[in-house]
Each structure stands twice: as C-alpha cells, then as structure tokens.
Write a protein that holds these residues in place. Sequence first.
Motif, PDB file in Angstrom:
ATOM      1  N   VAL A 328       0.991  -1.238   0.079  1.00 43.32           N
ATOM      2  CA  VAL A 328      -0.152   0.170   0.059  1.00 43.32           C
ATOM      3  C   VAL A 328       0.728   1.286   0.024  1.00 43.32           C
ATOM      4  O   VAL A 328       2.074   1.266   0.689  1.00 43.32           O
ATOM      5  N   GLU A 329       0.622   2.123  -0.678  1.00 46.04           N
ATOM      6  CA  GLU A 329       1.245   3.385  -0.700  1.00 46.04           C
ATOM      7  C   GLU A 329       1.654   4.069   0.461  1.00 46.04           C
ATOM      8  O   GLU A 329       0.703   4.126   1.428  1.00 46.04           O
ATOM      9  N   ASN A 330       2.975   4.572   0.726  1.00 45.80           N
ATOM     10  CA  ASN A 330       3.222   4.999   2.174  1.00 45.80           C
ATOM     11  C   ASN A 330       3.210   3.818   3.123  1.00 45.80           C
ATOM     12  O   ASN A 330       3.285   4.143   4.436  1.00 45.80           O
ATOM     13  N   HIS A 331       3.205   2.611   2.823  1.00 46.00           N
ATOM     14  CA  HIS A 331       2.848   1.205   3.882  1.00 46.00           C
ATOM     15  C   HIS A 331       1.921   1.512   4.511  1.00 46.00           C
ATOM     16  O   HIS A 331       1.786   0.682   5.551  1.00 46.00           O
ATOM     17  N   GLY A 332       0.924   2.356   4.266  1.00 43.01           N
ATOM     18  CA  GLY A 332      -0.430   2.232   4.746  1.00 43.01           C
ATOM     19  C   GLY A 332      -0.394   2.371   6.350  1.00 43.01           C
ATOM     20  O   GLY A 332       0.526   3.051   6.955  1.00 43.01           O
ATOM     21  N   HIS A 333      -1.759   2.165   6.958  1.00 46.55           N
ATOM     22  CA  HIS A 333      -1.810   2.096   8.478  1.00 46.55           C
ATOM     23  C   HIS A 333      -1.685   0.742   9.339  1.00 46.55           C
ATOM     24  O   HIS A 333      -2.418  -0.174   8.722  1.00 46.55           O
ATOM     25  N   HIS A 334      -1.065   0.427  10.040  1.00 45.93           N
ATOM     26  CA  HIS A 334      -1.296  -0.725  11.005  1.00 45.93           C
ATOM     27  C   HIS A 334      -1.855  -0.674  12.220  1.00 45.93           C
ATOM     28  O   HIS A 334      -1.835   0.237  12.892  1.00 45.93           O
ATOM     29  N   VAL A 335      -2.142  -1.822  12.792  1.00 51.59           N
ATOM     30  CA  VAL A 335      -2.735  -1.997  14.076  1.00 51.59           C
ATOM     31  C   VAL A 335      -1.522  -2.068  15.044  1.00 51.59           C
ATOM     32  O   VAL A 335      -0.661  -2.625  14.636  1.00 51.59           O
ATOM     33  N   PRO A 336      -1.619  -1.254  16.096  1.00 56.77           N
ATOM     34  CA  PRO A 336      -0.642  -0.984  17.160  1.00 56.77           C
ATOM     35  C   PRO A 336      -0.159  -2.458  17.613  1.00 56.77           C
ATOM     36  O   PRO A 336      -0.993  -3.255  17.732  1.00 56.77           O
ATOM     37  N   HIS A 337       1.007  -2.691  17.832  1.00 54.52           N
ATOM     38  CA  HIS A 337       1.605  -4.002  18.257  1.00 54.52           C
ATOM     39  C   HIS A 337       0.762  -4.443  19.638  1.00 54.52           C
ATOM     40  O   HIS A 337       0.614  -5.799  19.331  1.00 54.52           O
ATOM     41  N   LEU A 338       0.437  -3.727  20.495  1.00 60.30           N
ATOM     42  CA  LEU A 338      -0.301  -4.016  21.588  1.00 60.30           C
ATOM     43  C   LEU A 338      -2.010  -3.679  21.469  1.00 60.30           C
ATOM     44  O   LEU A 338      -2.396  -3.366  22.683  1.00 60.30           O
ATOM     45  N   ALA A 339      -2.421  -3.399  20.470  1.00 61.63           N
ATOM     46  CA  ALA A 339      -3.642  -3.111  20.081  1.00 61.63           C
ATOM     47  C   ALA A 339      -3.752  -1.470  20.519  1.00 61.63           C
ATOM     48  O   ALA A 339      -4.737  -1.031  19.940  1.00 61.63           O
ATOM     49  N   PHE A 340      -3.249  -0.996  21.225  1.00 59.87           N
ATOM     50  CA  PHE A 340      -3.405   0.374  21.775  1.00 59.87           C
ATOM     51  C   PHE A 340      -2.330   1.050  21.251  1.00 59.87           C
ATOM     52  O   PHE A 340      -1.195   0.733  21.267  1.00 59.87           O
ATOM     53  N   ILE A 341      -2.631   2.536  20.914  1.00 61.67           N
ATOM     54  CA  ILE A 341      -1.283   3.148  20.734  1.00 61.67           C
ATOM     55  C   ILE A 341      -0.299   3.288  21.588  1.00 61.67           C
ATOM     56  O   ILE A 341      -0.611   3.390  22.794  1.00 61.67           O
ATOM     57  N   PRO A 342       0.965   3.270  21.427  1.00 63.22           N
ATOM     58  CA  PRO A 342       1.778   3.139  22.452  1.00 63.22           C
ATOM     59  C   PRO A 342       1.873   4.240  23.613  1.00 63.22           C
ATOM     60  O   PRO A 342       1.952   4.058  24.920  1.00 63.22           O
ATOM     61  N   GLU A 343       1.513   5.533  23.135  1.00 65.10           N
ATOM     62  CA  GLU A 343       1.413   6.668  23.940  1.00 65.10           C
ATOM     63  C   GLU A 343       0.031   6.520  25.022  1.00 65.10           C
ATOM     64  O   GLU A 343      -0.015   7.257  25.908  1.00 65.10           O
ATOM     65  N   ALA A 344      -0.637   5.362  24.545  1.00 67.12           N
ATOM     66  CA  ALA A 344      -2.019   5.393  25.445  1.00 67.12           C
ATOM     67  C   ALA A 344      -2.034   4.309  26.053  1.00 67.12           C
ATOM     68  O   ALA A 344      -2.735   3.865  26.760  1.00 67.12           O
ATOM     69  N   LEU A 345      -1.071   3.493  26.377  1.00 68.63           N
ATOM     70  CA  LEU A 345      -0.668   2.685  27.230  1.00 68.63           C
ATOM     71  C   LEU A 345      -1.231   2.818  28.959  1.00 68.63           C
ATOM     72  O   LEU A 345      -0.607   3.878  29.088  1.00 68.63           O
ATOM     73  N   SER A 346      -1.760   2.018  29.413  1.00 68.52           N
ATOM     74  CA  SER A 346      -2.261   2.528  30.769  1.00 68.52           C
ATOM     75  C   SER A 346      -1.092   1.947  31.880  1.00 68.52           C
ATOM     76  O   SER A 346      -0.398   0.912  31.720  1.00 68.52           O
TER      77      SER A 346
END
Length: 442
Positions: A328-346
Amino acid sequence: MSKSIKLAVLGLGTVGTGVLNLLNDNLAELKRRSGHDITITHVGTRRHRDDIDPNICQESDLMAIVRNPNIDIVIEVIGGQTVAKEVILEAIKNGKHVVTANKALLAEHGNEIFALAEQYHVHVAYEAAVAGGIPIIKVMREALAANKIDWLAGIINGTGNFIMTEMRDKGRTFEDVLTEAQALGYAEADPTFDVAGIDAAHKLALLASIAFGIPLQFDKVYCEGITDITLQDVTYAQELGYRIKHLGIAARRYHDGQQKEYGIELRVHPTLIPEDKLLANVNGVKNAVLVNAHPLGATLYYGDGAGAGATASAVMADVMDLIRVLTVENHGHHVPHLAFIPEALSDTPVLPADQMQTGYYLRLQAKDNLGVLADVTRILSDFGINIDAILQKPAHKQGEVPVIILTLPVIESKMNDAIKKIEALDAITAKVVRIRLDELAS
C-alpha cells in the motif's frame, strides 16, 4: 500492480519446515489472496539440507540474511532469547518487517522490540506466539477493537491440557501421563516450561497487554504449574461437578459498586471449572481462549495450539498482513503492536498475588474427632470466607478423614491466613491442599 515479495525463514525446525511446506502447498491460493508473488529466498540453518528447494539460499550467517537489502520480511522461528533477540533487532534496524512465534522473547523483551519497531517504522507480527493456529491475537486486536475486554481465561498450553485430560478420563497419575507426553512429542525432554506454567505465563502476558492496553509485564504474572495435582484431587473435583484445568487468567478488578478499576490480575494456575462450562470440555492437546468483553459478551476461540501446520498457518497469516502493508502506498496504517497506540498504554497496576480473588477447593486431612469440622468452618468464618460446599469422605488410614471444602471468592491474603490457622489445629495431619476455583461464563 503485482510485486514479488521475498521472505527469509530463520530456523528450519518443526515450524520453519512447516512454513516452507505450507507455502509450497498453498502458493496459488496465497497469490490469489494477496495479488503478489511470494517467494522464500533464504533460510537460516546451521546445516545444509538436501530436501530444500535448490533455488532457496541456505545460510548459517543469520545477520547476513537480515541485512540483505532484497529481503522484505524476516520470519524468526529459531526460538530462545539470545540469538533470536539479536537477529530481530538487527532486522528491524535494517528496515525489515518481522514475523515471530517466539512468545518467551516477546513476553520478556517485547516492550523494547516493539519500541524499536515503531522507531524504524516497521512491524513485528506475532500471531503464532499464542495458541498456535487460533487467531486470538488478530481477534483481540482487530475484531474486538470496539469492545472493552473485562477478562479472559485460556487453556494455552497443550501439554498441560493433555496431562489433565488423561488423568481425569483414564485415572492415570501425573508422572505416568508426562512420560507418554514426552514419548508422543507433546512435551520436551525437559518439560519444565510446560508443566511449571512458564509457557502459559509468557502467553498470558501477551494476551493481557493486548486486552487491557498495558505494557508487557511477564515478571508480575503469578505462575503455578500442575506438578502437584494428584489423581485424588481430580477424582474429588469430579464428584463435586468440576474439572481441573490449567488456565491463564487476566482480569480487571473494580472497586465494589464502582466502574473504576483498581488493578489487573495476571495468574496462571490449576483451576476448578464447573463441568458444564465450555472451557471444562476442551480436551487433549487442544487450546481455547474465552474472552469476556463489553458489549459483545463471552466468546470462545478453540483449536490446535501447537504443531507444524497450526503454527505455520499463523505465521503465514501474519506474512499476508505484512504484504498488504508493504504494497500500500506509504506502507498504509497498521494496528498497534499491543492493540493500543503506544502513548496511550495504561499504568493500571498488576495486583500482587495476595490480592487475587477467586473461590477455592481445599482438601484437608483430619483426625476423625468430634468438632474438627466445626473448628475449620469457624476459622473460615472468622476471615470472612463463605463456604459453598463440603464433601467428607469415609475414614481411612488410622482414623483420618479427607474433607473437601469449596469456598466462594475471597481475597488470597485472607485465605493464606485462614490456611495457617487451620494447619495449626492438632486434628489436621497434613498441609492443606489448595486449588483455585472459577465459575467461568458459558
């Protein structure tokens, strides 16, 4: 526009060979699904194998493979944590996407690996690290993305499940079944990781991070194996309408009457489950994960948790996902490794073991004296522990009687204190056997 995707497989053991076989058997189907040519160009192996396609380069220098600019995706199936970690980090630094089945490595070093992957804008896929061919990682990261997962419970080690099934169905001892499991290839020559619960704890750490959006914290998983489970306890559990399964359980805990969570339980241990529940009927080497989420409710994911075919299936599913990212152009968007965006980990804390809350199966060996049971029930009551059922067996062995008590859920620290008091009674002749109990959803 069709593109040629080049893969390297590091390790030619059971899983690595399974990946080669799957690609050879299903190549046309994979091309139809991806729209691209997929080729394994390199394999990392310490010894040359004559049964490998001569067009595939066999190489013992793993670092040379991951630095090769023509390789798009590196598949790590060598296992262990030293060499595997080194080659994965090097592959990431060289801009390679990585697929791995290495649950131990990710559970203990995944935070570092995923952070580096984010830095280099590549992806580390790991469906095969948990429950073999069951797509539980994809389900939890994607299919359940709109849900809040409250708890999950899984039979995530096939060796342990085979042993517990054989003990129940055929009345065999733990030692006897373990010997057969080794002969069948279900258990390693050193079965410690399986029977001590360490393998399941690695997998639970991964599942919990995906479920709750917390960093990987393998060191905080309470871990208890099945080596002390006796045929006697398996039999008594059945008489009470339960089966003993070795489970990994991750659960949010809330303040009474409030929606605010105060902690997360991460625990691996033998567990009594009512015999009519779904997990109680997962037998042999099969795996299953029960996920309770809002608003969906409880869903069960079942299948082969190990073996060349099951694991290769999960590995190649990850490869297919990464191919879509690559093309996919620009390598698309991927699901975060642990499902939540890294800066939002609890930063919700993982609760210490003495704050876990479960029901209990207690087996006492007591002298057949008047008032013993009254003393035991009084002690439990003093610690606020409610009894659900009592089973007293006929006296044997010089007038001693086995007494089995099932309790309602209670904080572990209270049960620890109660057991100390019970064991101090003159009429109690052996250590109290304790197995946790969960009334899991159907």
